[in-house]
Design a protein around this motif. Structure first.
Motif, PDB file in Angstrom:
ATOM      1  N   LEU A 223       1.828   7.071   6.046  1.00 43.66           N
ATOM      2  CA  LEU A 223       1.682   5.615   6.073  1.00 43.66           C
ATOM      3  C   LEU A 223       0.224   5.174   6.054  1.00 43.66           C
ATOM      4  O   LEU A 223      -0.060   3.997   5.813  1.00 43.66           O
ATOM      5  CB  LEU A 223       2.386   5.042   7.308  1.00 43.66           C
ATOM      6  CG  LEU A 223       3.916   5.097   7.280  1.00 43.66           C
ATOM      7  CD1 LEU A 223       4.497   4.622   8.603  1.00 43.66           C
ATOM      8  CD2 LEU A 223       4.463   4.252   6.144  1.00 43.66           C
ATOM      9  N   THR A 224      -0.694   6.087   6.314  1.00 42.42           N
ATOM     10  CA  THR A 224      -2.116   5.736   6.202  1.00 42.42           C
ATOM     11  C   THR A 224      -2.626   5.896   4.775  1.00 42.42           C
ATOM     12  O   THR A 224      -3.724   5.429   4.458  1.00 42.42           O
ATOM     13  CB  THR A 224      -2.972   6.611   7.136  1.00 42.42           C
ATOM     14  OG1 THR A 224      -2.912   7.983   6.711  1.00 42.42           O
ATOM     15  CG2 THR A 224      -2.499   6.503   8.574  1.00 42.42           C
ATOM     16  N   GLU A 225      -1.844   6.554   3.915  1.00 43.60           N
ATOM     17  CA  GLU A 225      -2.247   6.770   2.529  1.00 43.60           C
ATOM     18  C   GLU A 225      -1.956   5.537   1.685  1.00 43.60           C
ATOM     19  O   GLU A 225      -0.896   4.934   1.794  1.00 43.60           O
ATOM     20  CB  GLU A 225      -1.521   7.979   1.930  1.00 43.60           C
ATOM     21  CG  GLU A 225      -1.963   9.315   2.476  1.00 43.60           C
ATOM     22  CD  GLU A 225      -3.338   9.719   1.929  1.00 43.60           C
ATOM     23  OE1 GLU A 225      -3.841   9.020   1.017  1.00 43.60           O
ATOM     24  OE2 GLU A 225      -3.887  10.718   2.417  1.00 43.60           O
ATOM     25  N   ARG A 226      -2.875   5.185   0.833  1.00 43.23           N
ATOM     26  CA  ARG A 226      -2.656   4.078  -0.108  1.00 43.23           C
ATOM     27  C   ARG A 226      -2.171   4.593  -1.461  1.00 43.23           C
ATOM     28  O   ARG A 226      -1.710   3.826  -2.282  1.00 43.23           O
ATOM     29  CB  ARG A 226      -3.956   3.281  -0.312  1.00 43.23           C
ATOM     30  CG  ARG A 226      -4.521   2.677   0.973  1.00 43.23           C
ATOM     31  CD  ARG A 226      -3.504   1.729   1.620  1.00 43.23           C
ATOM     32  NE  ARG A 226      -4.049   1.073   2.805  1.00 43.23           N
ATOM     33  CZ  ARG A 226      -3.856   1.491   4.032  1.00 43.23           C
ATOM     34  NH1 ARG A 226      -3.167   2.610   4.254  1.00 43.23           N
ATOM     35  NH2 ARG A 226      -4.354   0.826   5.059  1.00 43.23           N
ATOM     36  N   ASP A 227      -2.264   5.884  -1.662  1.00 41.65           N
ATOM     37  CA  ASP A 227      -1.857   6.507  -2.918  1.00 41.65           C
ATOM     38  C   ASP A 227      -0.477   7.140  -2.729  1.00 41.65           C
ATOM     39  O   ASP A 227      -0.312   8.064  -1.930  1.00 41.65           O
ATOM     40  CB  ASP A 227      -2.885   7.572  -3.321  1.00 41.65           C
ATOM     41  CG  ASP A 227      -2.588   8.209  -4.676  1.00 41.65           C
ATOM     42  OD1 ASP A 227      -1.469   8.001  -5.200  1.00 41.65           O
ATOM     43  OD2 ASP A 227      -3.471   8.909  -5.213  1.00 41.65           O
ATOM     44  N   GLY A 228       0.520   6.635  -3.456  1.00 37.78           N
ATOM     45  CA  GLY A 228       1.879   7.133  -3.305  1.00 37.78           C
ATOM     46  C   GLY A 228       2.026   8.598  -3.649  1.00 37.78           C
ATOM     47  O   GLY A 228       2.845   9.307  -3.054  1.00 37.78           O
TER      48      GLY A 228
END
Length: 395
Positions: free
Chosen positions: A97-102
């Motif tokens: 959930l901290t990642e912006r890249d799926g």
């Protein structure tokens, strides 16, 4: 004039709708979890546990199903929790959930799901990133699998799965999932039996095979929704025929799912039963209130019919009492006469009675209810009859 959305925009709207449905489903699961049990009291001795580290960092499992993003600062908390317990799935969800890249978040959610296949948060977000990334086969497949793992959430997960059919190749993907998974197929059929189903998908699912319990439930729910033709098709495997007589016209109690088999009343005003070894229906009336004995739904196309029935009195002649066979329009019947015909078998007549009556089914009466009703006698004495057949044929 409203212009249609371009195809790419339509796809985005479809996917957003599917995601919102999944979010609502799993959010309700999370809220239910929070109601059932409060957060634990955290002794200092257990501070090394991964869940305690997450809780002390302000991260609780239920909130993970309702968030799409967490601040980057949560990544350090997730790393500490993972070091405390490498087998715990929640740190992977937090990290994802901290990642912006799926493409980087997906593998983290997959790790969490592998560690606990029933973890709602990991499944939710893996479905979300898969659909957003255009990996429809993966996203829809996981969504379908979740219905089997969380059958309690089927009423909210199934709509998301059905919306996903509109995604590119979505119908074929969902169909393959339904064909592979009998539990999913049963849950979807029961849901569709009481929901909008313009494509009559419930009949396609029935052709793939349903468990007896799911099939009977779907038939009953279709009838309650006034979708009698689909209920009949699901029961008999064919469309209603012209001039079909009632099922089990000799009233021997042959089993069939409601409402197309005889439904026997259970009431203190009468005693009714089907005879042993294929015997006919016997009814004894001893109450003082008109009471249904048996009912059955029939589907007669518009036209003229003749109803014929036979009964034998099993008690002395009695004034006033009677059993009535009646046929009425079932469900909404706009512009139709609800009561189509009634035949009376009087308790004052001894021996065998045979009655016949002609009636017309109007166009606005797509389904009918056939009912045998007991009417009390003047003296309050009981009376009994045996019914040997009831037939409806084109006149």
């Amino acid at each position: 004039m409203t212009l249609p959305l371009p195809r790419p925009a339509q796809r985005i709207v479809i996917l957003i709708a599917a995601l919102l449905l999944v979010l609502v489903a799993l959010q309700s699961a999370a809220l239910q979890f929070m109601r059932v049990g409060a957060l634990p009291i955290l002794p200092a001795a257990s501070f090394g546990d991964a869940r305690v580290i997450l809780l002390r960092g302000g991260i609780a499992e239920p909130m993970l199903t309702t968030r799409e993003r967490l601040p980057l600062s949560a990544l350090a908390i997730a790393r500490r929790a993972h070091r405390a317990d490498p087998l715990d799935p929640l740190p992977f969800v937090v990290a994802g959930l901290t990642e912006r890249d799926g493409s980087r978040a997906g593998p983290l959610f997959a790790q969490g799901m592998r560690r606990d296949p029933r973890l709602s948060a990991a499944r939710l977000h893996l479905i979300r990133v898969a659909l957003q990334s255009g990996r429809f086969e993966q996203g829809i497949g996981i969504l379908a699998q979740t219905v089997s793992l969380r059958p309690d959430q089927a009423p909210t997960l199934i709509p998301a799965l059905l919306v996903a059919r509109a995604a590119p190749d979505g119908d074929a993907i969902v169909t393959r999932a339904m064909r592979r998974d009998p539990v999913l197929r049963d849950k979807a059929a029961v849901y569709l039996a009481s929901a909008a189903d313009p494509d009559r998908l419930v009949l396609r699912l029935a052709d793939m095979g349903l468990s007896p319990g799911a099939r009977d439930t779907a038939i009953a729910q279709l009838a309650r929704s006034n979708r009698y033709a689909d209920a009949y098709r699901l029961w008999r495997g064919s469309e209603p025929g012209v001039g079909a007589e009632p099922f089990d016209p000799e009233l021997r109690g042959t089993k069939a799912p409601a409402p197309f088999g005889w439904t026997l009343a259970s009431d203190s005003n009468l005693n009714a039963y089907f005879g042993e070894n294929g015997g006919h229906l016997t009814a004894e009336m001893f109450g003082q209130v008109r009471t249904p004995v048996v009912t059955q739904s029939v589907l007669l196309p518009p036209g003229r019919y003749q109803m014929t029935a036979e009964a034998q009195s099993l008690s002395p002649a009695l004034s006033g009492g009677a059993f009535d066979w009646s046929i009425d329009c079932a469900g909404p019947s706009t512009g139709a006469t609800p009561d189509l015909a009634t035949m009376r078998f009087a308790a004052a007549t001894t021996g065998v009675q045979r009655r016949a009556i002609a009636f017309i089914v109007p166009p606005a009466c797509p389904a009918q209810t056939l009912t045998l009703t007991g009417a009390p006698g003047d003296s309050g004495r009981s009376f009994k009859m045996r019914f040997t057949f009831i037939r409806i044929l084109p006149a």
